[in-house]
Structures are given as C-alpha cells and as structure tokens.
Write a protein that holds these residues in place. Structure first.
Motif: not given
Length: 142
Positions: A16-17, A21-24, A89, A91
């Motif tokens: 999920t990440s 630091g990229g977030e799904l 993802y 960020r």
C-alpha cells in the motif's frame, strides 16, 4: 467444531506504500476495450488513469476543487496488457501557493500463477487549486 485447516483468506496483492513514500491511490485492471492496434493497452488510457491517480493527494491537500495544469513528464517504460493488475502510487513533490506537483509511479502485476511485478510508467503532474469559478486559489496550509 471449527475447521482450523482452512488457510486464511488472501490479502490484497501488492504493497500500500513504496519505500520512497509513494502511497497507493488507485488499482485497476484494463479491459479488452482498452487495447490499441498492437494489442497492448492504449497509452491514452494509461495517461487518463495516471491523471486520476495523481489528483487524489492534491485534492486532499487542497481541500476542494483542483485542475490538472501540466504533465511535466510522462515515461512509458513497459507495455501494459489485458489482465494486468495496475497499481498507481502517488507522492507529493512540491506544494506551492496555488499548485501541487505529484510524482506517480505505476506498476503492473502479471501472470498470477508466476507473479511478476514490473514498473510500467512514471509521471510528474501539476495540479492547481481552483475556486467555484475555476480561478486559482491558495492551497490551505495545514
């Protein structure tokens, strides 16, 4: 009597990440209607999905309407195929007075029996916070 031999249900595939630091923010599976003349997923379809995914974090930060004002960079690294599970993802790269720049990384999960995960696209997009008349407005500060 409870059956304790049954395995636990499978969890969602993919993280999920990301470590950077990229977030799904979006997960989707393209359909046969989304293919181009070569049999791969049409690049325009992927660009539209990236725009939708990229807007998720800026919309939260702006606490209201936003509009895409620039696609600063868009790199197709690998083709996407029907049946791939495509994960996006996002960020935040920069928050300005009225704009928010986001980096979107896209991965495809293919062949579930012999799972492969490949990076298929990267993009940088800029969104601007807008008011009800469509004019730029300040991004609220936390």
């Amino acid at each position: 009597m409870t059956d304790t031999t049954r395995p636990a249900p499978p969890s969602l595939t993919g993280p999920t990440s990301l470590p950077d630091g990229g977030e799904l923010v979006l997960r989707v599976m393209p359909l046969p209607a989304d293919v181009n003349g070569n049999g791969d997923i049409f690049g325009g379809w992927l660009m539209a999905q990236v725009d939708l995914a990229g807007a998720v974090l800026p919309a939260r930060i702006a606490k209201g309407r936003i509009a895409t004002v620039a696609v600063n960079q868009f790199i197709f690294k690998q083709p996407v195929s029907v049946g791939d599970l495509v994960s996006f993802y996002a960020r935040v790269e920069r928050i300005g007075n009225t704009s928010i720049t986001v980096h979107v990384t896209v991965y495809a999960e293919r062949d579930p029996a012999n799972l492969q995960v490949v990076k298929v696209t990267e993009a940088n997009l800029t969104y601007v916070a807008i008011d009800h008349e469509g004019r730029p407005r300040p991004v609220p500060r936390a």
